[in-house]
Design a protein around this motif. Structure first.
Motif, PDB file in Angstrom:
ATOM      1  N   PRO A 240       5.048 -10.632  -6.480  1.00  0.00           N
ATOM      2  CA  PRO A 240       4.806  -9.350  -5.822  1.00  0.00           C
ATOM      3  C   PRO A 240       3.310  -9.102  -5.648  1.00  0.00           C
ATOM      4  O   PRO A 240       2.534  -9.220  -6.601  1.00  0.00           O
ATOM      5  N   THR A 241       2.881  -8.770  -4.448  1.00  0.00           N
ATOM      6  CA  THR A 241       1.450  -8.647  -4.151  1.00  0.00           C
ATOM      7  C   THR A 241       1.075  -7.310  -3.513  1.00  0.00           C
ATOM      8  O   THR A 241      -0.074  -7.112  -3.135  1.00  0.00           O
ATOM      9  N   GLY A 242       2.026  -6.400  -3.389  1.00  0.00           N
ATOM     10  CA  GLY A 242       1.759  -5.152  -2.680  1.00  0.00           C
ATOM     11  C   GLY A 242       0.599  -4.368  -3.250  1.00  0.00           C
ATOM     12  O   GLY A 242      -0.235  -3.837  -2.506  1.00  0.00           O
ATOM     13  N   ARG A 244      -1.997  -5.472  -5.025  1.00  0.00           N
ATOM     14  CA  ARG A 244      -3.262  -6.151  -4.739  1.00  0.00           C
ATOM     15  C   ARG A 244      -3.698  -5.892  -3.302  1.00  0.00           C
ATOM     16  O   ARG A 244      -4.871  -5.638  -3.026  1.00  0.00           O
ATOM     17  N   MET A 245      -2.749  -5.976  -2.405  1.00  0.00           N
ATOM     18  CA  MET A 245      -3.074  -5.741  -0.996  1.00  0.00           C
ATOM     19  C   MET A 245      -3.560  -4.316  -0.769  1.00  0.00           C
ATOM     20  O   MET A 245      -4.500  -4.084  -0.008  1.00  0.00           O
ATOM     21  N   ASP A 246      -2.913  -3.375  -1.439  1.00  0.00           N
ATOM     22  CA  ASP A 246      -3.316  -1.980  -1.288  1.00  0.00           C
ATOM     23  C   ASP A 246      -4.743  -1.783  -1.775  1.00  0.00           C
ATOM     24  O   ASP A 246      -5.528  -1.040  -1.156  1.00  0.00           O
ATOM     25  N   PHE A 247      -5.116  -2.432  -2.859  1.00  0.00           N
ATOM     26  CA  PHE A 247      -6.494  -2.348  -3.357  1.00  0.00           C
ATOM     27  C   PHE A 247      -7.475  -2.948  -2.354  1.00  0.00           C
ATOM     28  O   PHE A 247      -8.536  -2.375  -2.079  1.00  0.00           O
ATOM     29  N   LEU A 248      -7.123  -4.100  -1.793  1.00  0.00           N
ATOM     30  CA  LEU A 248      -8.005  -4.727  -0.806  1.00  0.00           C
ATOM     31  C   LEU A 248      -8.169  -3.870   0.437  1.00  0.00           C
ATOM     32  O   LEU A 248      -9.226  -3.871   1.072  1.00  0.00           O
ATOM     33  N   MET A 249      -7.124  -3.123   0.791  1.00  0.00           N
ATOM     34  CA  MET A 249      -7.233  -2.220   1.935  1.00  0.00           C
ATOM     35  C   MET A 249      -8.331  -1.173   1.705  1.00  0.00           C
ATOM     36  O   MET A 249      -9.085  -0.826   2.619  1.00  0.00           O
ATOM     37  N   GLN A 250      -8.416  -0.681   0.482  1.00  0.00           N
ATOM     38  CA  GLN A 250      -9.456   0.282   0.156  1.00  0.00           C
ATOM     39  C   GLN A 250     -10.836  -0.344   0.298  1.00  0.00           C
ATOM     40  O   GLN A 250     -11.769   0.291   0.817  1.00  0.00           O
TER      41      GLN A 250
END
Length: 290
Positions: A240-242, A244-250
């Motif tokens: 599951p990577t959701g 991590r991706m959300d953090f990178l979006m920031q």
């Protein structure tokens, strides 16, 4: 484990000797795993096992489970039995009263039937249904996961395209920098000429360097490239990577905002807006990724 969407639906049914069991599972995006199970009372004993079956398969999402049972016409899930001990006590009480009062009255059948607990209702053996329900929910979860993975694969493709767009925009912005710097230097020289000020070349170079330093976006562009590369790596992870991706979006959005605030030309201003549009499109997708 491939990338999964948190939004999916699955339904299964099974026929048993006692009747038909149906299971529907709906999942939507949620920060953590939140499971709600609605099932007949006779399956409450199996609810723990049902919950465990979900927890070992899914990591995130609001999961709603609906289990229904439609009994066969010839099957009853409760058994009615006569409480012989209580019935004997009632009859003994009637005899005792008659002897005491010198009467010959007796209780009729309706009187006995209305007395509490003369007829006992006991649940039938539903262990077969509990076993069938656990198996059914496991099959439904498997279908749900397949659905989540199909949706996740589509989202993975979309995100890969968006990352390519971010890389292209970043590359274009980097290519604009030399021209922007040259335009700034030319503009400062023209202003000095218009003001008819005799500026020393060394001093002019110092002032130009200070202005260029204020609008320098090299570090932001480097970080954008690093974030895109990290995002591409995350897309290949089998977990599951959701989050991590959300953090990178920031982080991506922060760099895009900084580039916009430092912009010294319309080209970089427009490009920073393009960056934020793509980032927002990615964020909408990521909200549904496990």
């Amino acid at each position: 484990m491939t990338m999964q969407s948190m939004t999916a639906f699955a339904a299964q049914a099974v026929e048993t000797d006692l009747g038909r069991l149906t299971c529907e599972i709906k999942s939507v995006n949620q920060r953590f795993l939140d499971i709600t199970i609605k099932c007949p009372d006779f399956l409450r004993a199996a609810e723990h096992n049902l919950r465990k079956s979900i927890e070992k398969t899914l990591a995130r999402g609001k999961v709603l489970v609906f289990i229904n049972f439609y009994p066969s016409d010839q099957v009853a899930l409760t058994e009615l039995k006569v409480n012989h001990a209580l019935l004997a006590q009632l009859q003994s009480c009637v005899t005792d009263i008659n002897q005491t009062l010198g009467t010959a009255d007796s209780l009729q059948l309706p009187h006995f039937m209305r007395w509490p607990d003369v007829i006992i209702q006991e649940p039938a053996d539903t262990s077969q249904l509990q076993t069938a329900a656990v198996s059914l929910i496991e099959q439904t979860i498997a279908d749900l996961v397949d659905s989540r993975q199909r949706e996740g694969a589509a989202m993975q493709s979309v995100l890969a395209d968006k990352l390519a767009q971010l890389a292209d925009i970043t590359h274009n912005i980097r290519s604009y920098v030399p021209d922007i710097n040259q335009q700034l230097a030319d503009k400062m020289r023209i202003r000095l000429a218009d003001l008819d000020i005799d500026a020393q070349p060394e001093r002019f170079e110092q002032e130009l360097a200070l202005h260029l330093q204020k609008i320098d976006i090299t570090e932001e562009l480097d970080r954008l490239d690093a974030h895109v590369a990290e995002f591409e790596r995350i897309l290949t992870l089998q977990e599951p990577t959701g989050r991590r991706m959300d953090f990178l979006m920031q982080e991506l959005n922060r760099e895009a905002n900084t580039i916009g605030s430092k912009s010294a030309a319309m080209t970089t201003s427009n490009a920073s807006v393009d960056l934020k549009v793509v980032i927002e499109q990615m964020r909408e997708q990521i909200q549904n990724i496990e």
